[in-house]
Design an enzyme around this catalytic site. Structure first.
Site, PDB file in Angstrom:
ATOM      1  N   SER A 119      -2.759   5.929  11.032  1.00 54.72           N
ATOM      2  CA  SER A 119      -3.279   6.584   9.646  1.00 54.72           C
ATOM      3  C   SER A 119      -4.681   7.459  10.452  1.00 54.72           C
ATOM      4  CB  SER A 119      -3.102   6.861   8.562  1.00 54.72           C
ATOM      5  OG  SER A 119      -1.714   6.286   8.039  1.00 54.72           O
ATOM      6  N   GLU A 152       4.898  13.419  12.878  1.00 57.96           N
ATOM      7  CA  GLU A 152       3.525  13.670  13.311  1.00 57.96           C
ATOM      8  C   GLU A 152       3.714  13.030  14.469  1.00 57.96           C
ATOM      9  OE1 GLU A 152       0.080  15.076  10.475  1.00 57.96           O
ATOM     10  OE2 GLU A 152       0.459  12.876  10.645  1.00 57.96           O
TER      11      GLU A 152
HETATM   12  N1  LIG Z   1       1.305   2.932   3.387  1.00 56.43           N
HETATM   13  C1  LIG Z   1       1.313   4.142   4.225  1.00 56.43           C
HETATM   14  O1  LIG Z   1       1.566   4.761   3.416  1.00 56.43           O
HETATM   15  C2  LIG Z   1       1.438   4.228   5.246  1.00 56.43           C
HETATM   16  C3  LIG Z   1       1.331   5.662   5.893  1.00 56.43           C
HETATM   17  C4  LIG Z   1       1.622   6.174   7.151  1.00 56.43           C
HETATM   18  C5  LIG Z   1       1.111   5.330   7.980  1.00 56.43           C
HETATM   19  N2  LIG Z   1       0.797   3.616   7.770  1.00 56.43           N
HETATM   20  C6  LIG Z   1      -0.360   2.746   8.700  1.00 56.43           C
HETATM   21  O2  LIG Z   1       1.211   2.056   8.982  1.00 56.43           O
HETATM   22  C7  LIG Z   1       0.709   0.629   9.688  1.00 56.43           C
HETATM   23  C8  LIG Z   1       0.738  -0.826   8.749  1.00 56.43           C
HETATM   24  O3  LIG Z   1       0.698  -0.263   7.235  1.00 56.43           O
HETATM   25  P1  LIG Z   1       1.568  -0.691   5.928  1.00 56.43           P
HETATM   26  O4  LIG Z   1       0.913   0.075   4.891  1.00 56.43           O
HETATM   27  O5  LIG Z   1       2.939  -0.771   5.965  1.00 56.43           O
HETATM   28  O6  LIG Z   1       0.494  -2.159   6.078  1.00 56.43           O
HETATM   29  P2  LIG Z   1       1.430  -3.446   5.437  1.00 56.43           P
HETATM   30  O7  LIG Z   1       0.481  -4.078   5.102  1.00 56.43           O
HETATM   31  O8  LIG Z   1       2.619  -3.385   4.119  1.00 56.43           O
HETATM   32  O9  LIG Z   1       2.708  -4.253   6.423  1.00 56.43           O
HETATM   33  C9  LIG Z   1       1.863  -4.512   7.670  1.00 56.43           C
HETATM   34  C10 LIG Z   1       2.441  -6.015   8.390  1.00 56.43           C
HETATM   35  O10 LIG Z   1       2.036  -6.027   9.031  1.00 56.43           O
HETATM   36  C11 LIG Z   1       2.599  -7.722   9.409  1.00 56.43           C
HETATM   37  N3  LIG Z   1       1.718  -7.798  10.873  1.00 56.43           N
HETATM   38  C12 LIG Z   1       0.426  -8.493  11.097  1.00 56.43           C
HETATM   39  N4  LIG Z   1      -0.115  -8.093  12.053  1.00 56.43           N
HETATM   40  C13 LIG Z   1       1.053  -8.881  13.042  1.00 56.43           C
HETATM   41  C14 LIG Z   1       1.023  -9.247  14.043  1.00 56.43           C
HETATM   42  N5  LIG Z   1      -0.338  -9.349  14.555  1.00 56.43           N
HETATM   43  N6  LIG Z   1       2.644  -8.822  14.407  1.00 56.43           N
HETATM   44  C15 LIG Z   1       3.778  -9.147  13.589  1.00 56.43           C
HETATM   45  N7  LIG Z   1       3.146  -8.401  12.717  1.00 56.43           N
HETATM   46  C16 LIG Z   1       2.194  -8.826  11.910  1.00 56.43           C
HETATM   47  C17 LIG Z   1       2.388  -8.214   7.818  1.00 56.43           C
HETATM   48  O11 LIG Z   1       3.246  -9.532   8.329  1.00 56.43           O
HETATM   49  C18 LIG Z   1       2.855  -7.204   7.344  1.00 56.43           C
HETATM   50  O12 LIG Z   1       4.114  -7.463   6.969  1.00 56.43           O
HETATM   51  C19 LIG Z   1      -0.763   1.354   8.732  1.00 56.43           C
HETATM   52  O13 LIG Z   1      -1.375   1.144  11.005  1.00 56.43           O
HETATM   53  C20 LIG Z   1      -1.400   2.421   8.475  1.00 56.43           C
HETATM   54  O14 LIG Z   1      -2.351   3.292   8.660  1.00 56.43           O
HETATM   55  C21 LIG Z   1       0.421   3.583   6.090  1.00 56.43           C
END
Ligand SMILES: NC(=O)c1ccc[n+]([C@@H]2O[C@H](COP(=O)([O-])OP(=O)(O)OC[C@H]3O[C@@H](n4cnc5c(N)ncnc54)[C@H](O)[C@@H]3O)[C@@H](O)[C@H]2O)c1
Length: 470
Positions: A119, A152
């Site tokens: 993000s 995006e």
């Molecule tokens: N949550 C939102 O609303 C949102 C929206 C758009 C973008 N994002 C982006 O998406 C990304 C993830 O966010 P999220 O909210 O899903 O996080 P989250 O914490 O819910 O999920 C992250 C996942 O990655 C896994 N993980 C961690 N290290 C890892 C590795 N080395 N290999 C494989 N898996 C691994 C974790 O176990 C976890 O399940 C971030 O970059 C965030 O900025 C989030």
């Protein structure tokens, strides 16, 4: 490119949803997690989400089975070797993502496109961690990925334009609307949304209006799907604060200074829904005191006067409360300045206004069928101060050549659930009205970012009420 098989790394909130989106489009997915426990959580997430769609009748049992069968779950990154595209949705940390990109670059076939769902981190820096920077893009989905219609597509200075186009076409195949943007902090949606949310926190911090009143003003007065404090609690105050920092680091604009109130919520561990309490969830939240008005005098609105008369109030000049609709700051303690915005009535109080008059005005406006929003008598009150600066940001974004008017409108409609995009809103409110409101705000606060964007000013001067579209 055919995109027959894709990899998704990290099956948390976003990754599990993204895996589902690919599988629903008939694409084979390899979902990779850090360990077996996290993999089980990812599987449960997928099963829950598709189960909900089944319950709602959006999927048949057979379709659900097919979708789940298309997703292979693994803890081995080596299983991504033959993927046509790998997208990562692991936590928002540059060091961890850069390490992952370097490894994916070593493991995957040379034609694999590497994508990030980040993000706020620079896609360019992730591209630089690989030996194939021309095949690295941002593919930014919105939460919940299976529902939200926007992606995006972020290209960097080194991204191959063909790769960008292919990823855009892939987003269309997934049933999403792609918006192509360059690698600038916050892309389109967060760059417009977060400064507006942060501005709402600043108004709260300055005591211009209360939390519920600001939320009501923006939801009912503008028609946004949610008030800013509800939305901040949902996004997570730590995430919001971090994105503001990233925006400020890049722009150094006064518009992007994170609110100190936001910082103190984060420091206190009040992060919003994820921690159980943020702007909402305070056990001390309770109803406000009441002081019914007896008599009223309405100035400047026949409709309000009629509504109150119909409710049995007698209009007399020496009333307890004077409701002055429009006009400038009142100079009597009994007078409250009222701004009517759709369902919302903003009640502007000056240093002279008596508390009794405010409470009386609030009740009267409720009786007249409005949602009262008490606030301090500052330029723009609540709605115009927040909305006009937000719209001005969109004009500046377009003016800087970052994204087209159509893309900005589509991004805010599909990414934030707005009924109208910022340019559509500007045109329906009237460019001159917004320009003049911004001038008032700038005259009061003198912050450079509240000055009307030069393009807005020029269009109004030329007598136009429409932005140029091809
Ligand atoms: N949550 C939102 O609303 C949102 C929206 C758009 C973008 N994002 C982006 O998406 C990304 C993830 O966010 P999220 O909210 O899903 O996080 P989250 O914490 O819910 O999920 C992250 C996942 O990655 C896994 N993980 C961690 N290290 C890892 C590795 N080395 N290999 C494989 N898996 C691994 C974790 O176990 C976890 O399940 C971030 O970059 C965030 O900025 C989030």
């Amino acid at each position: 490119m055919a995109f027959e098989m894709v990899g998704v790394v990290g099956l948390g909130t976003m990754g599990a949803g993204i895996a589902e989106v690919f599988a629903r489009a008939g694409i084979q997915v390899a979902g990779v997690e850090a360990d077996e426990q996290a993999l089980a959580r990812g599987r449960a997430h997928l099963e829950r989400s598709t189960g909900r769609a089944l319950d709602k009748g959006k999927l048949t049992p057979a379709e659900r089975e097919e979708i789940l069968a298309r997703v292979t779950l693994t803890t081995s990154r080596a299983d991504l070797r033959d993927a046509d595209l790998v997208i990562e949705a692991i936590p928002e940390r540059m060091d961890v993502k850069a390490e992952l990109f370097a490894e994916l670059d070593r493991l995957c076939k040379p034609s694999t496109i590497l994508a990030t769902n980040t993000s706020s981190l620079p896609v360019t820096a992730l591209a630089a961690a690989t030996g194939r920077p021309d095949r690295v893009v941002g593919m930014h989905f919105f939460n919940p990925a299976p529902v939200m219609g926007l992606v995006e597509v972020v290209g960097t200075v080194v991204t191959d334009p063909g790769v960008r186009a292919e990823v855009g076409d892939l987003a269309v195949r997934l049933g999403k609307t792609p918006v192509e943007v360059d690698d600038r902090a916050g892309f389109v949606v967060n760059r417009l949304l977060l400064p507006y949310l942060n501005h709402a926190v600043t108004l709260l911090d300055h005591g211009v209006a209360g939390r519920d009143d600001i939320d009501n003003a923006m939801k009912l007065g503008v028609g946004l799907p949610m008030g800013p404090f509800h939305l901040l609690d949902l996004i997570g105050l730590d995430t919001a604060y971090e994105i503001m920092n990233v925006l400020f680091d890049e722009s150094r604009s006064d518009r992007h200074v994170p609110s100190p109130l936001l910082r103190s919520y984060v420091a206190a561990g009040l992060l919003g829904r994820k921690s159980g309490r943020g702007f909402y969830g305070d056990p001390g939240d309770g109803p406000q005191e009441k002081a019914p008005a007896r008599t009223v005098h309405v100035v400047g609105s026949r409709e309000l006067a009629d509504r109150l008369e119909a409710a049995g109030f007698k209009d007399t000049e020496d009333a307890d409360v004077v409701l002055q609709v429009g006009g400038s700051t009142p100079v009597s303690g009994r007078t409250v300045r009222v701004q009517l915005k759709g369902q919302v009535a903003e009640l502007a109080t000056s240093v002279l206004t008596e508390q009794e008059a405010v409470l009386g005005a609030r009740d009267l406006l409720k009786i007249a069928g409005y949602t009262p929003v008490p606030c301090k008598d500052r330029a723009g009150l609540v709605v115009d101060a927040l909305l006009y600066c937000h719209l001005n940001d969109a004009v500046r974004m377009y003016e800087s050549g970052y994204a087209s008017i159509e893309d900005i409108d589509a991004a805010m409609r599909l990414g934030c659930g707005y009924v109208e995009g910022p340019f559509e809103l500007l045109e329906s409110i009237g460019l001159a009205k917004v320009r003049d409101g911004l001038r008032d705000l700038h005259a009061e606060w003198r912050s450079p970012s509240s000055a009307p964007a030069p393009l807005l000013d020029k269009l109004v001067t030329a007598g136009l009420n429409r932005f140029p579209r091809p």
